[in-house]
Design an enzyme around this catalytic site. Structure first.
Site, short mmCIF file in Angstrom:
data_model
loop_
_atom_site.label_atom_id
_atom_site.label_comp_id
_atom_site.label_asym_id
_atom_site.label_seq_id
_atom_site.Cartn_x
_atom_site.Cartn_y
_atom_site.Cartn_z
N GLY A 1 7.73 -29.72 37.77
CA GLY A 1 7.56 -28.55 36.91
C GLY A 1 6.40 -27.67 37.34
O GLY A 1 6.53 -26.46 37.45
N GLU B 1 -1.36 -28.03 32.80
CA GLU B 1 -1.97 -27.92 34.15
C GLU B 1 -3.40 -27.43 34.04
O GLU B 1 -4.29 -27.88 34.76
CB GLU B 1 -1.14 -27.01 35.06
CG GLU B 1 0.34 -27.38 35.19
CD GLU B 1 0.61 -28.84 35.51
OE1 GLU B 1 -0.27 -29.53 36.05
OE2 GLU B 1 1.73 -29.32 35.19
N GLU C 1 -2.45 -38.28 33.51
CA GLU C 1 -1.21 -37.73 32.95
C GLU C 1 -1.05 -38.07 31.47
O GLU C 1 -0.70 -37.22 30.67
CB GLU C 1 0.00 -38.18 33.77
CG GLU C 1 0.03 -37.63 35.20
CD GLU C 1 -0.01 -36.11 35.29
OE1 GLU C 1 0.18 -35.42 34.27
OE2 GLU C 1 -0.25 -35.59 36.41
N HIS D 1 -5.75 -30.21 33.03
CA HIS D 1 -6.07 -31.14 34.12
C HIS D 1 -7.39 -30.77 34.82
O HIS D 1 -7.97 -31.62 35.49
CB HIS D 1 -4.97 -31.13 35.17
CG HIS D 1 -3.87 -32.14 34.96
ND1 HIS D 1 -4.11 -33.44 34.62
CD2 HIS D 1 -2.52 -32.02 35.08
CE1 HIS D 1 -2.95 -34.09 34.54
NE2 HIS D 1 -1.96 -33.25 34.81
N MET E 1 1.98 -27.90 39.13
CA MET E 1 0.94 -28.73 39.77
C MET E 1 -0.44 -28.13 39.58
O MET E 1 -0.64 -26.94 39.81
CB MET E 1 1.30 -28.88 41.26
CG MET E 1 0.30 -29.67 42.06
SD MET E 1 0.20 -31.40 41.47
CE MET E 1 -1.50 -31.76 41.89
N GLU E 2 -1.39 -29.00 39.24
CA GLU E 2 -2.73 -28.58 38.80
C GLU E 2 -3.75 -28.39 39.91
O GLU E 2 -4.96 -28.56 39.67
CB GLU E 2 -3.26 -29.63 37.82
CG GLU E 2 -3.64 -31.00 38.45
CD GLU E 2 -2.56 -32.05 38.41
OE1 GLU E 2 -1.37 -31.69 38.34
OE2 GLU E 2 -2.90 -33.25 38.46
N ASN E 3 -3.34 -28.03 41.14
CA ASN E 3 -4.30 -27.86 42.23
C ASN E 3 -5.53 -27.09 41.78
O ASN E 3 -5.42 -26.11 41.05
CB ASN E 3 -3.63 -27.07 43.37
CG ASN E 3 -2.22 -27.51 43.63
OD1 ASN E 3 -2.00 -28.64 44.01
ND2 ASN E 3 -1.26 -26.63 43.36
N1 BES Z 1 0.53 -33.55 38.41
C1 BES Z 1 1.79 -33.21 37.87
C2 BES Z 1 2.75 -32.67 38.88
C3 BES Z 1 3.27 -33.65 39.89
C4 BES Z 1 3.93 -34.75 39.49
C5 BES Z 1 3.16 -33.45 41.22
C6 BES Z 1 4.44 -35.64 40.44
C7 BES Z 1 3.64 -34.32 42.14
C8 BES Z 1 4.30 -35.42 41.76
C9 BES Z 1 1.67 -32.17 36.77
O1 BES Z 1 0.45 -32.11 36.14
C10 BES Z 1 2.68 -32.54 35.75
O2 BES Z 1 2.50 -33.52 35.11
N2 BES Z 1 3.74 -31.75 35.62
C11 BES Z 1 4.85 -32.03 34.75
C12 BES Z 1 4.87 -31.12 33.57
C13 BES Z 1 3.97 -31.53 32.47
C14 BES Z 1 3.97 -30.53 31.35
C15 BES Z 1 4.27 -32.90 31.91
C16 BES Z 1 6.09 -31.79 35.58
O3 BES Z 1 5.97 -31.28 36.69
O4 BES Z 1 7.16 -32.14 35.12
ZN ZN Z 2 0.14 -33.58 34.68
#
Ligand code: BES
Ligand code: ZN
Length: 874
Positions: free
Chosen positions: A265, A302, A324, A305, A267-269
């Site tokens: 969805g 994000e 997370e 994070h 990414m929090e870079n």
């Molecule tokens: N850090 C994750 C994105 C991520 C997850 C990157 C797995 C690489 C591998 C991001 O903070 C995240 O959790 N995104 C979720 C959405 C969130 C609102 C729960 C996502 O991408 O579904």
């Molecule tokens: Zn996350």
């Protein structure tokens, strides 16, 4: 079968890194067909390491090594093996210069540096940085990065990386460069860069301490009008994190980029969040209320994070829930504060106990802090995220909001700039509150959903009511015996006149019972009559609760429980009982009680419409399957449909009435009152069209014609598609596509309406969608909207008794696995619960899993999911 079996990584084997990298200097040259990555690493031995290792071992995948120098001298005795670069006998301190050549255009896995609709972007979590350059690609190695990007100025006028821009200028041959510096040490998974021809939308935010932060959103020109909502959400999230957690943003600039091809969805870079277009772009004409809601919470997630993940990060990937779980809890709190807390909680719990409970009951069950993994990408699970968030919520419940805040302040202060563990998080909460959470820690290490069995007695003579609660937890893979959990049960007692009864000397009418042993009894005295218990209010713990409420008691709780969540839950329990009784032949006719309860809801003035809409929704087929052994999907679906029809027919007039003041052509605002009104009106429309008569048809057609916002338009389209009006369906689908074929986010919805349709979404239909010109195998959103929605949400056709749905999914997984293993492994999810189903379905699902397992070339990602599902490894 795969030639060699992928090996698991174990938490118990964790060792500190032998070397540390303090500084990374990157120069990235972008070309059409490749990129050259020049990296200078300042490396030293880790004083905390006792291994005495002399060799430096760096991670690297699919990299062309062009040059390697140590302290300015070419290295000649290095080794390059599958996944590693070894430099033998390195000194205590040194710098290493590495140049690698990579091919972003051919990167179909979308991990590392890749191209998406003409732009370059990155995704490094969890282990993507090693596909850019050789590195100690683990989160406990934190470094400061300086990143210089060089590219053709005309094709890539915008060049972004983490931190602040410190230098820029023209180069030869029409190229230019921008250099970025990030002053905060970070793990490699938070590295990001973007290059493209993008428009910039600017805004700003003034922090509590008076600093002005530059907010910038970068999108393709065609999306310029879809940025407003994300920027507004971002500012709300920034203000909220200051107010509720005392967390201020720490750089001068915060950037958000939208890309079309993205595995997840968002990414929090650090300072440069990258989003899947579908999770950030919105306009009233193209995005539904649900999308607006989701964008608000993902943007916040994000952003949050930045503290819970970036400033304080994870020691290793087993600690993933540290960032997370905590951040999902934070974004849930934020969403609750932005709208209705009860509705937010209902939607969230509904998802949690349908999907996370299923995961916890199946062959892929694992603790919130897993003990081992083969491929970490498979562990971004509902358990790590959603159950992890529930675990943090329980700490919040046990400590209370003030103590919890002290705990989080202590956690951030104590661990700023560090890579830590879930245990460190709990310790900070303990130290701030003086509460002992030793037993509570079992929530991190034991998998499975605990079950509470509640019984009660009432002694009329003494006026004493006794509640007895027994807890147990089923075995999960690798864990046959469980120790009791520490479980907070929020509850109250209600008298027959609806009054909330005092529970103690202070006259409190609500309390939190704490379970720690296998069995507890709680006594309440001074009662004039036997009360109705209202248990697990607000879903205070992620458990299954069993108490023998009668249907009349559930009716009573639906209208009288002071806890909104439990009012909804009582309605769900009643409906589950009614539907499953029909399916199992215990009832021959649909019990009229739910109809009467719904009628009251529809005709009582002043109720929250969003809440009424939730209460009118029958429990999903997925939840009913979860509650049934040897689930026969067609039979469950049939019973659910019968109840729905009965409800719709009996309430036709009331449903028409609640829709009377709905104006789909009016002006749109994403605002709680409007959202609630649309939600109720569209629930009513859906029910009316279930009857299949002229009135429903007319209402749906009229709304489809008049709607000027996507919420109402899509609701009308869905209503038409899922009803027996074939000509109207064809016309509406064609019109919708003609109107919106230029907008990928809307086309994705158009796909999902068809692939998710219990009416038309059969294997033939989805096969045709795969051949549609707008379908693109390389775009994860399209794949998810056709194949993922079919297998995950269209249970009727996916579980077609002839096995065609299962075979279809198997074929597509196989095809995808060759170029994007994260997506193929995600899509295999619906097959993993095969044991839950009736024999004919179970056999067919397991058969597909075995065929996949026997493929010679399957990815590690898919290998792990398939073998664990079959119970063969792990
Ligand atoms: N850090 C994750 C994105 C991520 C997850 C990157 C797995 C690489 C591998 C991001 O903070 C995240 O959790 N995104 C979720 C959405 C969130 C609102 C729960 C996502 O991408 O579904
Ligand atoms: Zn996350």
């Amino acid at each position: 079968m795969r030639a060699e079996q992928p090996q698991a990584v174990h938490l118990a084997d964790y060792r500190v890194p032998a070397f540390l990298i303090d500084h990374v200097d990157l120069r990235i040259e972008l070309f059409e067909d490749c990129a050259l990555v020049h990296s200078r690493l300042n490396i030293r031995r880790n004083p905390a390491d006792e291994s005495q290792a002399r060799d430096l071992v760096l991670n690297g995948e699919e990299l062309g090594l062009e040059s390697l120098m140590l302290d300015g001298r070419p290295v000649e005795n290095h080794r390059v093996d599958e996944g590693f670069l070894t430099v033998p006998s390195v000194p205590e301190h040194f710098h290493l210069d590495v140049t690698t050549r990579i091919h972003p255009r051919d990167n179909t896995r979308l991990e590392g540096l890749y191209q998406s609709s003409g732009m370059f972007c990155t995704q490094c979590e969890a282990e993507g940085f090693r596909r850019i350059t050789y590195f100690l690609d683990r989160p406990d190695v934190m470094a400061c990065y300086r990143t210089r990007i060089e590219a053709d100025r005309e094709a890539y006028p915008v060049l972004l990386a983490n931190g602040n821009p410190v230098d820029w200028g023209e180069l030869e041959d029409g190229r230019h460069q921008v250099t970025w510096e990030d002053p905060y040490p970070k793990p490699s998974y938070l590295f990001a860069m973007v290059a493209g021809d993008l428009v910039e939308k600017r805004d700003e935010f003034v922090t509590g301490s008076g600093r002005t932060i530059d907010l910038r959103m970068y999108v393709e020109a065609r999306n310029e009008a879809k940025c407003e909502h994300a920027l507004a959400s971002l500012k709300k999230a920034m203000a909220w994190d200051e107010e509720v957690y005392g967390r201020e943003y720490d750089l001068d600039i915060f950037m958000v980029v939208a890309v079309d091809d993205f595995n997840m969805g968002a990414m929090e870079n650090k300072g440069l969040n990258i989003f899947n277009s579908s999770c950030v772009l919105a306009s009233p004409e193209t995005a539904t209320d649900a999308a607006y809601d989701r964008i608000e919470s993902i943007v916040a997630h994000e952003y949050f994070h930045n503290w819970s993940g970036n400033r304080v990060t994870c020691r290793d990937w087993f600690q993933l829930s540290l960032k997370e779980g905590f951040t999902v809890f934070r974004d849930n709190q934020f969403s609750a504060d932005m709208g209705s807390p009860t509705v937010q909680r209902i939607d969230h719990v509904n998802m949690l106990r349908t999907a996370q409970f299923a995961e916890d009951a199946g062959p892929m069950a694992h603790p919130v802090r897993p003990d081992s993994y083969i491929e970490i990408a498979n562990f971004y699970t509902l358990t790590v995220y959603e159950k992890g968030a529930e675990v943090v919520r329980m700490i919040h419940t046990l400590l209370g909001p003030d103590m919890f805040r002290e705990g989080s302040d202590l956690y951030f202060a104590r661990h700023d700039g560090q890579a830590v563990t879930t245990d460190d998080f709990v310790s900070a909460m303990e130290d701030a509150s003086s509460r002992d959470l030793t037993q509570f820690r079992r929530w991190y290490g034991q998998a499975g959903t605990p079950e509470l069995r509640v019984t009660d007695t009432f002694d009329a003579e003494s006026g004493t009511y006794t509640l007895t609660i027994r807890q147990s937890c089923p075995a999960t893979p690798g864990q046959s015996h469980k120790e009791p959990f520490h479980i907070p049960v929020r509850m109250g007692l209600i008298a027959s006149d609806g009054e909330a009864l005092p529970l103690d000397a202070e006259q409190n009418t609500e309390t939190v019972l704490e379970l720690t042993g296998d069995e507890h009894s709680f006594q309440f005295s001074g009662l004039a009559e036997r009360p109705v218990p209202s248990l697990l209010r607000g879903f205070s713990a992620p458990v299954k609760l069993d108490y023998p409420w009668t249907r009349d008691q559930l009716m009573f709780l639906m209208s009288r429980d002071p806890d909104g969540f439990n009012r909804w839950d009582a309605g769900q329990k009643l409906a589950v009982d009614v539907i499953l009784s029909i399916q199992q032949g215990r009832d021959t006719e649909v019990d009229p009680r739910p109809v009467e309860a719904y009628r009251t809801l529809l005709t009582t003035p002043g109720l929250d419409r969003a809440m009424v809409a939730r209460m009118l929704a029958l429990p999903s087929t997925a939840w009913l399957i979860e509650l049934t052994d040897e689930a026969d999907v067609a039979a469950i679906d049939g019973a659910r449909h019968q109840v729905e029809q009965t409800v719709a027919r009996a309430l036709r007039d009331e449903l028409v009435q609640v829709r009377a003041d709905h104006h789909p052509g009016g002006s749109y605002a994403f605002e709680p009152g409007q959202v609630a009104a649309r939600s109720l009106s569209n629930s009513a429309l859906t029910l009316l069209t279930r009857i299949g008569d002229e009135q429903g048809r007319e209402q749906a057609l009229a709304q489809f014609e008049q709607a000027t916002n996507m919420t109402d338009r899509l609701a009308a389209l869905k209503a038409l598609v899922d009803s027996p009006f074939s000509q109207e369906r064809e016309d509406a689908l064609a019109r919708f596509h003609a109107d919106w074929h230029h907008d990928p986010q809307v086309v994705e919805q158009w796909f999902a309406v068809q692939s998710g349709s219990p009416w038309i979404g059969n294997v033939n239909c989805v096969t045709e969608l795969l051949a549609h010109p707008a379908f693109d195998w390389k775009n994860p959103n399209k794949v998810r909207m056709v194949i993922g929605v079919f297998a995950g949400r269209n249970l009727t056709h996916f579980h077609s008794p002839d096995g065609s749905g299962h075979r279809f999914l198997g074929e597509q997984i196989r095809r995808l696995d060759a170029f994007n293993p994260q997506i193929s492994a995600q899509l295999a999810q619906p097959l993993t619960r095969w044991r839950q189903y009736a024999p004919h379905l179970r056999d067919s699902m397991a058969g597909i899993l075995r065929e996949l397992r026997d493929l010679p070339d399957l990815s590690r990602d898919l290998y792990e999911v398939v073998t664990k599902s079959l119970g063969e490894s792990g």
